[in-house]
Design a protein around this motif. Sequence first.
Motif, short mmCIF file in Angstrom:
data_model
loop_
_atom_site.label_atom_id
_atom_site.label_comp_id
_atom_site.label_asym_id
_atom_site.label_seq_id
_atom_site.Cartn_x
_atom_site.Cartn_y
_atom_site.Cartn_z
N TYR A 159 9.54 54.58 33.59
CA TYR A 159 9.51 54.92 35.02
C TYR A 159 9.07 53.71 35.85
N GLN A 160 8.27 52.82 35.24
CA GLN A 160 7.88 51.61 35.96
C GLN A 160 9.07 50.66 36.10
N LEU A 161 9.90 50.62 35.05
CA LEU A 161 11.11 49.80 35.14
C LEU A 161 12.04 50.36 36.22
N GLU A 162 12.08 51.69 36.31
CA GLU A 162 12.90 52.30 37.37
C GLU A 162 12.34 51.96 38.75
N GLY A 163 11.02 51.88 38.83
CA GLY A 163 10.39 51.47 40.09
C GLY A 163 10.78 50.05 40.45
N ILE A 164 10.84 49.18 39.45
CA ILE A 164 11.24 47.79 39.69
C ILE A 164 12.71 47.75 40.13
N LEU A 181 -0.36 55.26 38.59
CA LEU A 181 0.91 55.06 37.90
C LEU A 181 1.32 53.59 37.84
N GLY A 182 0.52 52.71 38.39
CA GLY A 182 0.78 51.28 38.24
C GLY A 182 1.68 50.69 39.32
N LYS A 183 1.40 51.02 40.57
CA LYS A 183 2.20 50.45 41.67
C LYS A 183 2.03 48.93 41.72
N THR A 184 0.80 48.47 41.48
CA THR A 184 0.54 47.03 41.55
C THR A 184 1.38 46.30 40.51
N ALA A 185 1.39 46.79 39.30
CA ALA A 185 2.16 46.14 38.23
C ALA A 185 3.65 46.13 38.57
N GLN A 186 4.14 47.24 39.09
CA GLN A 186 5.56 47.30 39.45
C GLN A 186 5.89 46.27 40.53
N ALA A 187 5.01 46.19 41.51
CA ALA A 187 5.26 45.23 42.60
C ALA A 187 5.22 43.79 42.07
N ILE A 188 4.24 43.49 41.23
CA ILE A 188 4.10 42.11 40.72
C ILE A 188 5.32 41.73 39.88
N LEU A 189 5.74 42.63 39.00
CA LEU A 189 6.89 42.29 38.15
C LEU A 189 8.16 42.12 38.98
N ILE A 345 12.10 55.56 50.07
CA ILE A 345 10.85 56.02 49.46
C ILE A 345 11.08 56.38 48.00
N LEU A 346 10.19 55.92 47.16
CA LEU A 346 10.17 56.36 45.77
C LEU A 346 8.78 56.90 45.49
N ARG A 347 8.71 58.18 45.13
CA ARG A 347 7.41 58.78 44.80
C ARG A 347 7.54 59.53 43.48
N ARG A 348 6.67 59.23 42.54
CA ARG A 348 6.60 59.95 41.29
C ARG A 348 5.16 60.42 41.10
N THR A 349 5.02 61.58 40.53
CA THR A 349 3.68 62.05 40.18
C THR A 349 3.50 61.89 38.68
N LYS A 350 2.28 62.04 38.23
CA LYS A 350 2.04 61.90 36.80
C LYS A 350 2.84 62.95 36.02
N GLU A 351 2.94 64.12 36.59
CA GLU A 351 3.69 65.18 35.92
C GLU A 351 5.16 64.79 35.79
N ASP A 352 5.67 64.09 36.81
CA ASP A 352 7.09 63.70 36.79
C ASP A 352 7.40 62.72 35.66
N VAL A 353 6.50 61.79 35.44
CA VAL A 353 6.89 60.62 34.66
C VAL A 353 6.26 60.53 33.30
N GLN A 354 5.21 61.22 33.06
CA GLN A 354 4.44 60.89 31.88
C GLN A 354 4.03 62.15 31.15
N GLY A 355 4.97 62.71 30.42
CA GLY A 355 4.67 63.93 29.69
C GLY A 355 3.56 63.74 28.68
N ASP A 356 3.45 62.52 28.17
CA ASP A 356 2.46 62.31 27.11
C ASP A 356 1.17 61.68 27.63
N MET A 357 0.99 61.66 28.95
CA MET A 357 -0.26 61.10 29.47
C MET A 357 -1.41 62.08 29.18
N PRO A 358 -2.57 61.55 28.81
CA PRO A 358 -3.68 62.45 28.50
C PRO A 358 -4.00 63.37 29.68
N ALA A 359 -4.49 64.52 29.35
CA ALA A 359 -4.73 65.53 30.38
C ALA A 359 -5.90 65.16 31.28
#
Lengths: 597, 182
Positions: A159-164, A181-189, A345-359
């Motif tokens: 999803y970060q690659l999609e953001g890029i 969700l790592g907006k800073t990393a997406q912007a930097i890359l 606008i691109l908006r993703r929530t944790k639920e949208d992108v990261q099924g395996d993210m810790p609860a």
Amino acid sequence: MSLPERYLLPPSEEEAVFEPPHILPFSVDALALETQTLPKFTAPINVNVREARLLNDPPWVRTLGPLEMKVQTEGWKFPAPLMDLPPRPQRELTAGPDEVPVPNLPDQETTKLHQPKIRSRPSPETVLIKDRLLCLLQPPIDHLIGGKPVEVPFQPFPYQLEGIAFLMPRHAALLADEMGLGKTAQAILTIRLLIQAGLVKRVLIVCPKPLVYNWVRELKLWAADLPFETFETDIEQRRSMWLVSNCPVKVINYELLTRDAEFLSDPRAEFDLVVLDEAQRIKNSDSKTAQVVKSIRRVRSWALTGTPIENRPEDLINLFSFVDPGRVPPDTPARHIPKLTADCILRRTKEDVQGDMPAKIMRDITLELSPAQREAYELAEREGVIRLNDLGDTISVQHVFQLVMRLKQICNFDPATGHSSKLEQLLADMEEVAANGRKAIIFSQWVEPLEVLAKALEQYNPLQFHGKIPSSQRPAIIDQFREDPSRHVILMSYGTGSVGLNLQFANYVFLFDRWWNPAVEDQAINRAHRIGQKHPVTVTRFLTQQTIEQRIAEILENKRRIFMELLEQNGPPPVLGLTEEEIFGLFDIQARPRKVA
Amino acid sequence: MSDLVTQPPNVGFLTVISDGTNYLGGFLVTNFWGRPLEFRLTTAVQPNRVQQILYANTLAEYVCADLIGRTLIEKTGTASQLIVTDNLNVLPVRSRLEVPVVALLNPELTNVSDLGITTHPRVNHARSQSPLLIDPRYPDDVHSVPLLLERLDSALELTEPFTRIRDAIAEARKMGVTSRAA
């Protein structure tokens, strides 16, 4: 035997003088031929020749057509990719190590194997064929990142690659991913890819002051080969950085930017890309910050924020006055805003992108005030309400606020004895945190309770991160909290610690008291519950029964529910904080401010 | 020659798309990372009946290699040190060039004898999912091609850019570029 003359052609004028033609003999026994003597031809004869053209031209005859084949071509030459970046400036203006420790993330190989090809597509605003082709002809993002030209410490999430891929072609973009969700990393890359592609050469990053160090860290982590410089307090240095320096990436905080407004009118202070982090800072269009930000000469404008609408739909309109001036007129009805802004606008929530993210486990602890606290609380409220009513129509919202603050402080600690039911619970919880070798973040609205907590939690080696700590010391405190296993807890104020920090190595968050706006609380929680977190995050919210805290929490919870409902419909949320009427409604008071006509 | 040794090579990706009667070419030059440097495409070529009769079974090779391939390469300003094609009919363009040309062999083809390529030398390399065919008249390319491929970035995979070219041709056609050039 010769043929009768009538079977012979009459002689021409010339022939007439010659002998008759010699005829071969043949038998005529079987023929009953009539023989008769014909008169001799004597008159001259003229032969007329008339041209009769053959039908060998079109349309009677098809041509063979050209035997030789021809082809025409059309071509486009693109900007040369940058092979060698200029060296990083000698003058390293920021604190912190060059080597950034790489967060321990989930198994990268597994992530990479399942990654589809992610490619940038031209945005609807891209109209030139050359620009559209350049976008389509770029290699897939996932091929570029991780290869030799764009080495990264670990593979970004799909999803970060999609953001890029979203940011790459856009001149106007609002990346509104949920916090963590790592907006800073997406912007930097993306910046790194654009610079390498030769599409941008000068980038300005504007962020809140406490986040400058965070950007420096992230730049070192995600773009180790990218030179950058940060603006510091010396004005002559800043003048040089604005007008002379050719460093491709510059980082400045909002306060310094506002001070440097005079430099922005200089044509040399022009950027190919301006990135606004925590862009909700310009939600008030009349503020000087907003005015100065919008005056920056730029080609591309990106805004990063997890809370594009913090209070009112107008927040988004004001953001767009930077992102794409003119796209959303100031008086646009709220229901029309999504249609105008959807492409940007691109908006993703944790639920949208990261099924395996810790609860994220929310734990609301409702506590009884200690007897001493209850006594102090009731006295303060009784006297406070009387005083407010006495104010009559001179009452203002500030008067009510003062009482609210006083009561909230008592909910934390009894001012006379220092008793605190919250502290008792916290001490019990911290035992478990430390026993498990985990780390915790404790948030409060005020510095004073944090200082009291620091003493009470001494056995857990607490660190403090709030307004009383000088900015220059703060990066080292975060590093110490990350790296020293004996440091189990950090005490933070909402104002200083709630935005931008990456504390995904902490697994417990305590909200010792509550903030006015759920969005700010979410920001604080997401310091720990963000990308890179490997374990569930437990969020404990302390609340004291039958107090102002409970009344405020009920109002805010109700508002949060409405916010979520509206956000799911892509509509604008209502006001999230407390309105003036709601603040007056917290107490049983009759007095109201005089209305100004 | 020294440039070839010291400078990272540019790669030209040349494709000719055909529906049996029309031919359309696209040529993308990238740097060794796969970044686009220049792109060129042709108008559609539609051989007439006489041309089809006269060129007979050499038609496809003539159109792909001599007409489209050679024209695209000659008109492109950015030089390539290696040409890669996904169309076997383009491979003979090697005889008009000084740089190696390789054709990607579709791995799904099982009966290669039908294509008349049994004598083509092959190169297998990590940069390509498909085997690479070399014009048999230039056997030295078998040695020079792997050396060039070694100098490409490991993330560049030779079959991938053809997806980009097809997308770009589709976009250009959508915007009327190929008919405009005609």
